[in-house]
Design a protein around this motif. Structure first.
Motif, PDB file in Angstrom:
ATOM      1  N   GLU A   1       1.400  10.323   5.341  1.00  0.00           N
ATOM      2  CA  GLU A   1       0.909  10.516   3.915  1.00  0.00           C
ATOM      3  C   GLU A   1       1.971  10.200   2.764  1.00  0.00           C
ATOM      4  O   GLU A   1       2.060  10.750   1.915  1.00  0.00           O
ATOM      5  CB  GLU A   1       0.660  11.975   4.106  1.00  0.00           C
ATOM      6  CG  GLU A   1      -0.417  12.542   5.017  1.00  0.00           C
ATOM      7  CD  GLU A   1      -0.821  13.909   4.603  1.00  0.00           C
ATOM      8  OE1 GLU A   1       0.068  14.727   4.669  1.00  0.00           O
ATOM      9  OE2 GLU A   1      -2.155  14.264   4.934  1.00  0.00           O
ATOM     10  N   GLY A   2       2.694   9.193   2.978  1.00  0.00           N
ATOM     11  CA  GLY A   2       3.733   8.750   2.113  1.00  0.00           C
ATOM     12  C   GLY A   2       5.162   9.289   2.351  1.00  0.00           C
ATOM     13  O   GLY A   2       5.315  10.193   3.131  1.00  0.00           O
TER      14      GLY A   2
ATOM     15  N   ARG B   1      -4.569  11.153   2.417  1.00  0.00           N
ATOM     16  CA  ARG B   1      -5.233  10.497   3.892  1.00  0.00           C
ATOM     17  C   ARG B   1      -6.353  11.445   3.924  1.00  0.00           C
ATOM     18  O   ARG B   1      -6.576  12.630   3.559  1.00  0.00           O
ATOM     19  CB  ARG B   1      -4.244  10.423   4.900  1.00  0.00           C
ATOM     20  CG  ARG B   1      -2.983   9.881   4.664  1.00  0.00           C
ATOM     21  CD  ARG B   1      -2.984   8.382   4.124  1.00  0.00           C
ATOM     22  NE  ARG B   1      -3.533   7.620   5.038  1.00  0.00           N
ATOM     23  CZ  ARG B   1      -3.962   6.135   4.951  1.00  0.00           C
ATOM     24  NH1 ARG B   1      -3.789   5.745   3.806  1.00  0.00           N
ATOM     25  NH2 ARG B   1      -4.290   5.483   6.209  1.00  0.00           N
TER      26      ARG B   1
ATOM     27  N   THR C   1       0.073   1.570   6.616  1.00  0.00           N
ATOM     28  CA  THR C   1      -1.201   1.963   6.157  1.00  0.00           C
ATOM     29  C   THR C   1      -1.737   0.611   5.775  1.00  0.00           C
ATOM     30  O   THR C   1      -1.210  -0.373   5.180  1.00  0.00           O
ATOM     31  CB  THR C   1      -0.962   3.007   4.952  1.00  0.00           C
ATOM     32  OG1 THR C   1      -0.293   2.331   3.932  1.00  0.00           O
ATOM     33  CG2 THR C   1      -0.254   4.232   5.319  1.00  0.00           C
TER      34      THR C   1
ATOM     35  N   GLU D   1       7.474   2.137   2.466  1.00  0.00           N
ATOM     36  CA  GLU D   1       7.846   2.567   3.684  1.00  0.00           C
ATOM     37  C   GLU D   1       9.299   2.737   3.916  1.00  0.00           C
ATOM     38  O   GLU D   1       9.663   3.962   4.289  1.00  0.00           O
ATOM     39  CB  GLU D   1       7.336   1.735   4.845  1.00  0.00           C
ATOM     40  CG  GLU D   1       5.790   1.332   4.665  1.00  0.00           C
ATOM     41  CD  GLU D   1       5.314   0.110   5.146  1.00  0.00           C
ATOM     42  OE1 GLU D   1       3.985  -0.115   5.394  1.00  0.00           O
ATOM     43  OE2 GLU D   1       6.295  -0.544   6.058  1.00  0.00           O
TER      44      GLU D   1
ATOM     45  N   GLY E   1       2.570   2.713  -3.086  1.00  0.00           N
ATOM     46  CA  GLY E   1       2.111   4.251  -2.739  1.00  0.00           C
ATOM     47  C   GLY E   1       3.266   4.938  -2.305  1.00  0.00           C
ATOM     48  O   GLY E   1       3.869   4.822  -1.397  1.00  0.00           O
TER      49      GLY E   1
ATOM     50  N   CYS F   1       0.873  -1.250   0.034  1.00  0.00           N
ATOM     51  CA  CYS F   1       0.074   0.062  -0.017  1.00  0.00           C
ATOM     52  C   CYS F   1       1.069   1.140  -0.036  1.00  0.00           C
ATOM     53  O   CYS F   1       0.668   2.117  -0.614  1.00  0.00           O
ATOM     54  CB  CYS F   1      -0.969  -0.141   1.106  1.00  0.00           C
ATOM     55  SG  CYS F   1      -2.008   1.436   1.337  1.00  0.00           S
ATOM     56  N   SER F   2       1.726   1.232   1.124  1.00  0.00           N
ATOM     57  CA  SER F   2       2.792   2.450   0.875  1.00  0.00           C
ATOM     58  C   SER F   2       4.164   1.946   0.707  1.00  0.00           C
ATOM     59  O   SER F   2       4.488   0.912   1.500  1.00  0.00           O
ATOM     60  CB  SER F   2       2.586   3.168   2.263  1.00  0.00           C
ATOM     61  OG  SER F   2       1.240   3.703   2.230  1.00  0.00           O
TER      62      SER F   2
ATOM     63  N   LYS G   1       0.373   9.508  -0.226  1.00  0.00           N
ATOM     64  CA  LYS G   1      -0.750   8.861   0.299  1.00  0.00           C
ATOM     65  C   LYS G   1      -1.749   9.850   0.677  1.00  0.00           C
ATOM     66  O   LYS G   1      -1.567  10.518   1.641  1.00  0.00           O
ATOM     67  CB  LYS G   1      -0.509   7.889   1.396  1.00  0.00           C
ATOM     68  CG  LYS G   1       0.498   6.772   0.823  1.00  0.00           C
ATOM     69  CD  LYS G   1      -0.296   5.800   0.030  1.00  0.00           C
ATOM     70  CE  LYS G   1      -1.205   5.248   0.449  1.00  0.00           C
ATOM     71  NZ  LYS G   1      -1.900   4.118  -0.229  1.00  0.00           N
TER      72      LYS G   1
END
Length: 378
Positions: free
Chosen positions: A66-67, A59, A241, A30, A54, A27-28, A57
């Motif tokens: 937020e990424g 939000r 996330t 990290e 991602g 999803c992200s 992000k």
């Protein structure tokens, strides 16, 4: 209504190693280690054609992660170099588009929140002009088919011919087992308007939890969607996330292995003949259903006139309750789904009320028209 989109087929802009097309990744993004490790494990499955992550992000509320931002593009670039997997990221601004293309990202997608804003979509479309890059457009957060179509048209009008849609479900006030209601009928309508448009299903965002993903993914394939975008993380339990909706690369491989892949058409002549015969039977029944609905509405109009002449209200709640109970029980005995029966009866009831309302106010409406109409100049 048919959409006149200038589209290149999916096979011309992405190499599908195995059917269906599987786009997967965290999803992200990290950390570099997390992204690279996940990418290598996904590559090893032999099931994934595109690596997603991602980077930015959007939000719902500030203060959430937020990424990782632009640095993640360098990690994604390295993952591509090491695994050979083409990459995909979400873009929400013109700056995102410029940075992603400069980093060699292969596929861009427009997120649900962005699709809901025509100004943002147009900004992205303007940034894409002159580039030959595949773009996928997620459905808007709310169930608005026109908004979804409009976003696709804006991107296509910018010269992007490698274009597809992502069905990720829609927000709803009603409580449900799903994070976002699938509302399959909207995806089907989009496909009806533009049969050549590739549609990718996103079961991760529809489900919100990994347990439901197999059911939604299989249904999407049965509805002839061209691929799936499934979020995968090396260790979902510590994901920054959407931890509940991500699966491990190993779990993803098992999931894809269990899919039943069906073809939209069969070359078997016996099958085609039998299917044609069954469809003829359905056509006859549909004609009969419409005929009976027409007859029913004719009686509804008579009831409306009778109520008007006797100064009786259109709606009698007890009558509606009686219809729902009796028809519902009968439909249940015929093994019809209760939700379908309720929606069907509600549609008929709404049309009946509409017709009776017109009859009740026919004279008033006519009088109003005469009163407000400008004088005719002779």
């Amino acid at each position: 209504m048919k959409l006149n989109l200038d589209i290149q087929p999916l096979s011309s802009w992405v190499n599908v190693t195995n059917e269906p097309l599987i786009i997967s990744g965290p999803c992200s993004a990290e950390t570099e280690e997390q992204l690279l490790s996940t990418a290598h494990l996904l590559k090893a499955t032999g099931k994934v054609s595109v690596l997603r992550a991602g980077i930015w992000k959007p939000r719902t509320r500030p203060g959430e992660f937020e990424g990782i931002g632009s640095i993640g593009l360098e990690w994604l670039k390295r993952a591509k170099e090491e695994t050979g997997l083409p990459t995909a990221v979400e873009v929400a601004t013109a700056k995102h588009v410029e940075e992603a293309l400069a980093a060699g990202v292969d596929i861009l997608w427009v997120g649900a929140r962005t699709t809901a804003n025509p100004f943002s979509v147009q900004e992205i479309a303007d940034a894409l002009r002159g580039h030959d890059v595949p773009v996928l457009v997620k459905n808007p957060v709310n169930p608005d088919l026109s908004l979804w179509i409009g976003a696709l048209e804006r991107i296509n009008n910018a010269g992007i011919k490698k274009i597809g849609a992502i069905h990720r479900g829609f927000s709803s006030f009603e409580k449900s087992s799903f994070r976002n209601e699938p509302m399959w009928e909207l995806a089907i309508q989009l496909k009806t308007h533009c049969p050549e448009l590739p549609i990718i299903n996103d079961p991760s965002h529809i489900c919100g939890n990994r347990e439901l993903i197999p059911y939604i993914a299989q249904k999407a394939l049965d509805l002839d969607m061209q691929g799936l975008m499934i979020e995968s993380h090396i260790d979902p339990s510590v994901a920054w996330t959407d931890a509940k909706q991500q699966v491990t690369p190993a779990a993803l491989a098992e999931l894809v292995e269990r899919f039943s892949i069906r073809q939209p058409e069969s070359k078997n002549e016996a099958f085609a003949d039998k299917l044609a015969d069954l469809r003829k039977q359905i056509d006859k029944i549909d004609d009969l259903v419409i005929q009976k609905l027409g007859e029913r509405m004719a009686i509804v109009e008579k009831i409306g006139e009778f109520k008007r002449d006797n100064n009786v209200t259109i709606l009698q709640v007890h009558r509606w309750d009686e219809i729902m109970k009796r028809r519902g029980a009968f439909a249940s005995a015929l093994k019809l789904d209760p939700n379908f029966t309720e929606k069907f009866l509600e549609l008929i009831h709404s049309e009946s009320i509409r017709k009776q309302t017109l009859i009740m106010n026919k004279d008033k409406t006519a009088a109003t028209i005469v009163e407000v109409a400008p004088p005719v100049q002779i």
